[in-house]
Design a protein around this motif. Structure first.
Motif, PDB file in Angstrom:
ATOM      1  N   LYS A 129       4.777   5.446  -5.229  1.00 40.06           N
ATOM      2  CA  LYS A 129       4.929   5.356  -6.686  1.00 40.06           C
ATOM      3  C   LYS A 129       4.112   6.445  -7.368  1.00 40.06           C
ATOM      4  CE  LYS A 129       2.452   2.455  -9.064  1.00 40.06           C
ATOM      5  NZ  LYS A 129       1.825   1.208  -9.532  1.00 40.06           N
ATOM      6  N   GLY A 130       2.872   6.613  -6.918  1.00 40.46           N
ATOM      7  CA  GLY A 130       1.992   7.619  -7.531  1.00 40.46           C
ATOM      8  C   GLY A 130       2.401   9.034  -7.175  1.00 40.46           C
ATOM      9  N   ALA A 131       2.812   9.235  -5.923  1.00 43.09           N
ATOM     10  CA  ALA A 131       3.106  10.596  -5.465  1.00 43.09           C
ATOM     11  C   ALA A 131       4.439  11.108  -6.009  1.00 43.09           C
ATOM     12  CB  ALA A 131       3.110  10.637  -3.940  1.00 43.09           C
ATOM     13  N   HIS A 162       2.849   1.659  -3.178  1.00 40.21           N
ATOM     14  CA  HIS A 162       1.914   2.093  -4.222  1.00 40.21           C
ATOM     15  C   HIS A 162       1.669   3.610  -4.124  1.00 40.21           C
ATOM     16  CE1 HIS A 162      -1.674   1.963  -6.795  1.00 40.21           C
ATOM     17  NE2 HIS A 162      -2.290   2.666  -5.861  1.00 40.21           N
ATOM     18  N   GLN A 163       1.458   4.080  -2.896  1.00 44.16           N
ATOM     19  CA  GLN A 163       1.256   5.525  -2.688  1.00 44.16           C
ATOM     20  C   GLN A 163       2.472   6.314  -3.145  1.00 44.16           C
ATOM     21  OE1 GLN A 163       0.389   6.487   1.378  1.00 44.16           O
ATOM     22  NE2 GLN A 163      -1.811   6.265   1.115  1.00 44.16           N
ATOM     23  N   GLY A 217       6.308  10.588  -8.726  1.00 44.17           N
ATOM     24  CA  GLY A 217       6.297  11.104 -10.100  1.00 44.17           C
ATOM     25  C   GLY A 217       5.400  12.317 -10.248  1.00 44.17           C
ATOM     26  N   SER A 218       4.287  12.330  -9.517  1.00 42.23           N
ATOM     27  CA  SER A 218       3.362  13.471  -9.589  1.00 42.23           C
ATOM     28  C   SER A 218       4.026  14.728  -9.028  1.00 42.23           C
ATOM     29  CB  SER A 218       2.072  13.160  -8.820  1.00 42.23           C
ATOM     30  OG  SER A 218       1.444  12.011  -9.349  1.00 42.23           O
ATOM     31  N   TYR A 219       4.981  14.551  -8.099  1.00 41.73           N
ATOM     32  CA  TYR A 219       5.727  15.684  -7.539  1.00 41.73           C
ATOM     33  C   TYR A 219       7.007  15.966  -8.327  1.00 41.73           C
ATOM     34  CZ  TYR A 219       2.910  16.736  -3.477  1.00 41.73           C
ATOM     35  OH  TYR A 219       1.888  17.169  -2.660  1.00 41.73           O
ATOM     36  N   THR A 232      10.023   6.618  -9.144  1.00 43.78           N
ATOM     37  CA  THR A 232       8.862   5.796  -9.518  1.00 43.78           C
ATOM     38  C   THR A 232       9.220   4.322  -9.762  1.00 43.78           C
ATOM     39  OG1 THR A 232       7.848   7.757 -10.443  1.00 43.78           O
ATOM     40  CG2 THR A 232       6.872   5.656 -11.065  1.00 43.78           C
ATOM     41  N   GLU A 276       6.540  -2.353  -4.729  1.00 43.85           N
ATOM     42  CA  GLU A 276       5.122  -2.703  -4.750  1.00 43.85           C
ATOM     43  C   GLU A 276       4.934  -4.103  -5.342  1.00 43.85           C
ATOM     44  OE1 GLU A 276       2.682  -0.333  -7.350  1.00 43.85           O
ATOM     45  OE2 GLU A 276       0.821  -1.139  -6.554  1.00 43.85           O
ATOM     46  N   ARG A 299       0.829  -1.219   0.000  1.00 40.89           N
ATOM     47  CA  ARG A 299       0.000   0.000   0.000  1.00 40.89           C
ATOM     48  C   ARG A 299       0.864   1.270   0.000  1.00 40.89           C
ATOM     49  NH1 ARG A 299      -3.120   2.651   4.960  1.00 40.89           N
ATOM     50  NH2 ARG A 299      -3.828   4.478   3.831  1.00 40.89           N
TER      51      ARG A 299
END
Lengths: 120, 162
Positions: free
Chosen positions: A58-60, A55-56, A62-64, A70, A77, A52
């Motif tokens: 991984k998403g955060a 996974h968080q 790259g978004s930042y 990533t 994960e 979990r």
């Protein structure tokens, strides 16, 4: 080894964004806490929680604007999701920790080399 | 005209990672200030309760969350307001998950890590649909009101001539 001199710090591509730069600073400040949580869950063999939080991250990441993180979060994960091999999870976790240690807020400071120019 | 038609559309952000919520809130606010009213929740169960109590035009939700997942948020949103648009943002997808989300009425789907331009594009598209639906609904309600007034006048006139 002087990592900074080796140019191995990792900066966000949003580090100099006038609106998002301060959020990048917050993200970097919270990163040690995220890593500590991952380590704590892994030490308890709580693989579902490792999945979990990986996974968080991984998403955060790259978004930042920290694209380099990533694939490492993705590996963790995947390693912790199914048919868990504890040794493999810990290896991927340490690879993620190593790269997270190189993350810095802001933008790279100009190195001495960057002011160098061809002699006229 | 009712507030429903003049107030900015309401958008609910749902993600169990508060850092994602902070980022997306800022990304929307700086480009669409005044065009949308944003609220956010990192507890998906609380998001379902919120959707039962508040009329929300657009829901942006993660798919994979502990407890209540994104598909349940979608079902909850559609149960209370079929016009609510649900946009998924997710770091994990399979063809089955994507197909299921679309079959159940998801309006769009974006993969994390998020491209901010793409994210804003799907929000703008959702806002455009929302404005068109509100216009159609306002027109329909106005037409119904006119019909009702006309029939009242008619029955009044009929009563007067008898």
């Amino acid at each position: 080894m002087n990592e900074a001199a080796a140019g191995s710090w990792i900066y966000s591509r949003l580090g100099d964004d006038p609106d998002l730069g301060e959020l990048v600073v917050e993200f970097v400040a919270e990163l040690p806490g995220r890593i500590a949580t991952l380590e704590a869950e892994a030490s308890r063999n709580n693989w579902a929680q490792v999945t979990r939080f990986a996974h968080q991250l991984k998403g955060a990441a790259g978004s930042y604007g920290f694209d380099a993180l990533t694939p490492y979060a993705k590996n963790l994960e995947a390693a912790s999701r199914d048919d868990v091999d504890a040794e493999n999870v810990l290896r991927t976790l340490h690879e993620l920790i190593d790269i997270c240690r190189r993350v810095r807020p802001g933008v790279p400071e100009p190195s001495r080399d960057s002011s160098w120019s061809f002699p006229s | 005209m009712s507030d429903l038609f003049v107030a900015p559309p309401k958008l609910l952000l749902v993600d169990d990672d508060p850092m994602i919520i902070r980022l997306l809130t800022r990304v929307i606010e700086r480009s669409l200030a005044g065009e949308v009213e944003i609220s956010s929740l990192s507890d998906p169960e609380a998001a379902c309760q919120h959707l039962e109590q508040e009329l929300v035009d657009i829901v942006v939700t993660d798919l994979e969350m502990p407890g209540v997942n994104g598909l349940e948020i979608l079902a909850c949103a559609k149960r209370w307001n079929p016009c609510t648009q649900v946009l998924f943002i997710t770091g994990h997808t399979t063809l089955d998950a994507l197909t299921e989300a679309m079959e159940r009425g998801a309006s769009d789907y974006l993969l994390k890590p998020l491209d901010h331009s793409e994210f804003l594009e799907i929000i703008r598209e959702a806002l455009g649909r929302c404005r068109r639906w509100r216009k159609a609904l306002a027109w329909t309600l106005a037409a119904r009101r006119r019909d009702s007034q006309a029939s009242q006048v008619l029955s009044h006139a009929e009563g007067a001539t008898l």
